[in-house]
Every structure is written in structure tokens, then in C-alpha cells.
Design an enzyme around this catalytic site. Structure first.
Site, PDB file in Angstrom:
ATOM      1  CB  SER A 133      -0.950  -0.040   1.211  1.00 38.55           C
ATOM      2  OG  SER A 133      -1.910   0.965   1.143  1.00 38.55           O
ATOM      3  CG  ASP A 288      -7.044  -2.937  -2.838  1.00 34.67           C
ATOM      4  OD1 ASP A 288      -7.565  -2.000  -2.200  1.00 34.67           O
ATOM      5  OD2 ASP A 288      -5.818  -3.138  -2.863  1.00 34.67           O
ATOM      6  CG  HIS A 326      -5.645  -2.398   0.797  1.00 34.90           C
ATOM      7  ND1 HIS A 326      -5.120  -1.895  -0.377  1.00 34.90           N
ATOM      8  CD2 HIS A 326      -4.984  -1.762   1.808  1.00 34.90           C
ATOM      9  CE1 HIS A 326      -4.193  -0.987  -0.098  1.00 34.90           C
ATOM     10  NE2 HIS A 326      -4.095  -0.898   1.225  1.00 34.90           N
TER      11      HIS A 326
END
Length: 356
Positions: A133, A288, A326
Site C-alpha cells: 500500500s 481491494d 487490500h
């Protein structure tokens, strides 16, 4: 956590140019063999997290898997997280301590840490970077701002849940609208920071999660997406370490007047992904909630890397129950099968140390 799982860690300290004291952990496998010079792999966490994400799910953790494979594993901690709250002159409770943005964090955190690892290992040019991320956002910024330096230090980049352009789901967009306003009100009432006392949060969750697990699972859904790959056993581990988009990937926007002083133009300059030449592997999940395949494809298309891969995890498997969200890239039930196998193949086939 490392000792509990049969591994050793050594703490290293890097002091940034602007005075932040950053903690690194070097993970060593207890397995015999691989005593020669090992290729370094640097793992960088995402927003609101720390290096624990690479170690907290026992032997399924990426740090341990890499160490067992014979890699020299380094875990980073960005300024402000519980491991990197030191400063040469400021206290972390001072408002001025938190007066930084992604640009300054990239320049003063990522750069010196990578140089430190290169100096400590003597393996500059062979370092493999794996980020999650925000950890990828910082790397994309670094490798585009300092492309020659990045090439001299890095062998390849694994971008797990890559973020540069965001196409989040509705509740995340609402957060973009509400949180800046909330922050202004908190500041007006003298509240300078939140999540500074994780032990209080942990005690609260130690009561909530065992007795009302669906509440904690719902929070995981809000933060990560569909928890199809999430193991309920990992709830407490996850929470125990948890403390307006423009459609452009650009530097911090100070406003027109200050932009003119800082950048010499009214709008902040964009990061040019085309300048990145380091081999890059973009691994993403269908579920995600912060981005989309379209947004990640845009990163892929703009990257200047001659060697680049765009791959959905799990590969060649479209069953909904196996799709990654995610945060599945550090806690998924089937992480060893779906993610580590893919990474291991690329590392062995494409990213061997220089001279081998």
C-alpha cells in the site's frame, strides 16, 4: 514475536536528515545453512501500520518465509509509528513532530534506509524491495524522483496492493470528505493526535473481539474489503498492531500561494512513473477497496521499467472465496500458496544478486 516463532532479530537505527530516529529490524532464520552472503530483501509497511505486519501471523508471515529461503530480511518502520517515534530534538507528543508529508518521508526515510542496508550488507544493486500500500507509494515516489540512485541500489520492486492512483469504494470516499474536517475540529479543541496509546485500544479490543467477533470482522471489512481470506484466529493479532484524491500522482499541495514558493508553480508537480527503470511486479487483489484493476493498470502502463509484471492474486483462480482484499497481502489464510509461491518464482528467475 520473532523469538516465539524461532527467529532472531537485531535492531538497527537510522537517523534521518531532519532528525527522526527510525528503527529497522533484521530477521535471521534459525535454520542451518545459507551461511554465505545473502541477498537483502527490504519490507515496507503501509499506512497506520508498522513492521509487525510481516511477522504477526506466525510461520505464515512473509518475513519468516523469506528468511527460511535464505534471504537477508530487513523490516522498515516509517516515522511516527510505535517503533520510530524518536527524534533528536522533538517529542512525539509535540505538534511539530507530525508536521511532515509523504514527500519529506520519502526523501528522509526511504533514501537513507536503503543506503544504510546497502552499506551494511555490501549488496547495493541487489536489494529487493517489497512494499504494501503506502509502502509502494513511497517507493514509486523515490524511484521516479531519484531513478539513477534507485537503479544503483535495487534489483527489483514487489508492489503488493500498489497505490498511486486511487479508485476507492464509497465509504472510503466519504472518509476523504469527513476526516479532514474532523481533523480541523480536533485541532481546534487542542487534540493533536489519536491512536498514541495502543495499549488502551488493545485492552478494549481484547474484550470486544472474543465476545463480539462480528463487530471486529466488520471493522476489518471497512478497512480492507471482503474478508474472504481472513482467518478469525488473526483478529486480535491484527488489531493488536493497528493504531481528497485528484486523479493525479503528485507532490504535496500546499495551496497556490505556497506552491509558487516551494515549487515555482501554482500546482504541485507530478511524479513521473516513466522515469522508474527498476524491474517492478504489481500484485493486486480483486477485492481491494482502495483501488481498482483500472487504477493499477494505469500505474503499469506509465512505469518506465523494461521488466514489469501485472498480476492478480491468486493467479489463475477466480473463485470468490479465494480473492484477495487490500490487506490479505500480509494475513490471508492461503498466503503461502497464492502469494509467496509467485514471489519466490520471480525472485529466483529474475532477481538473483548481481554477479550471479
Amino acid at each position: 514475536m520473532a523469538e516465539r516463532n524461532g527467529y532472531e532479530t537485531k535492531e538497527h537505527t537510522v537517523v534521518s536528515e531532519d532528525g527522526y530516529i527510525l528503527k529497522l529490524f533484521r530477521v535471521t532464520s534459525s535454520q542451518k545453512g545459507n551461511s554465505g552472503k545473502k541477498q537483502p530483501v527490504y519490507l515496507e509497511h503501509g499506512i497506520l501500520l508498522d513492521s509487525d505486519i510481516w511477522t504477526f501471523i506466525g510461520h505464515r508471515s512473509l518475513a519468516y518465509s523469506l528468511a527460511d529461503d535464505g534471504y537477508d530480511v530487513w523490516l522498515g518502520n516509517q516515522r511516527g509509528n510505535p517503533y520510530s517515534r524518536g527524534h533528536k530534538t522533538l517529542k512525539y507528543t509535540d505538534g511539530k513532530y507530525w508536521d511532515f508529508n509523504l514527500d519529506t518521508a520519502m526523501t528522509n526515510d526511504i533514501r537513507p534506509v536503503l543506503k544504510y542496508i546497502a552499506d551494511e550488507t555490501g549488496m547495493g544493486g541487489s536489494i529487493i524491495y517489497a512494499g504494501h500500500s503506502k509502502g509502494n507509494t513511497l517507493m514509486f515516489m523515490y524511484a521516479s524522483e531519484y531513478p539513477e540512485e534507485a537503479e544503483s541500489l535495487l534489483k527489483g520492486i514487489f508492489a503488493l496492493s500498489p497505490i498511486a492512483y486511487m479508485e476507492p469504494q464509497l465509504h472510503i470516499k466519504l472518509g476523504y470528505t469527513v476526516l479532514p474536517t474532523l481533523g480541523k475540529y480536533l485541532k481546534a479543541f487542542g487534540i493533536k493526535s489519536v491512536f498514541l496509546h495502543p495499549k488502551i485500544v488493545q485492552r478494549f479490543l481484547l474484550f470486544i473481539c472474543p465476545n463480539f467477533p462480528h463487530i471486529c470482522e466488520f471493522i476489518v471489512y471497512l478497512a480492507s474489503g471482503k474478508p474472504a481470506q481472513f482467518k478469525p484466529d488473526d483478529l486480535l493479532n491484527f488489531f493488536g498492531h493497528f493504531p481528497v484524491t485528484t486523479g493525479k500522482f503528485r507532490k504535496f499541495d500546499y495551496g497556490r500561494r505556497k506552491n509558487a514558493k516551494v515549487y515555482g508553480q501554482n500546482e504541485p508537480p507530478e511524479y513521473d512513473l516513466g522515469k522508474i527503470k527498476v524491474p517492478a511486479y504489481l500484485l493486486y487483489g480483486k477485492n481491494d477497496i482502495y483501488t481498482s484493476e483500472k487504477a493499477i493498470k494505469r500505474i503499469y502502463d506509465e512505469l518506465g521499467s523494461e521488466k514489469k509484471i501485472l498480476l492478480k492474486i491468486p493467479e489463475d483462480n477466480d473463485e470468490e472465496k479465494y480473492q484477495f482484499n487490500h490487506n490479505d497481502f500480509f494475513y490471508a489464510r492461503n498466503i503461502t500458496t497464492f502469494l509467496y509461491t509467485v514471489m519466490r518464482k520471480f525472485m529466483q528467475d529474475d532477481l538473483q544478486p548481481n554477479g550471479e
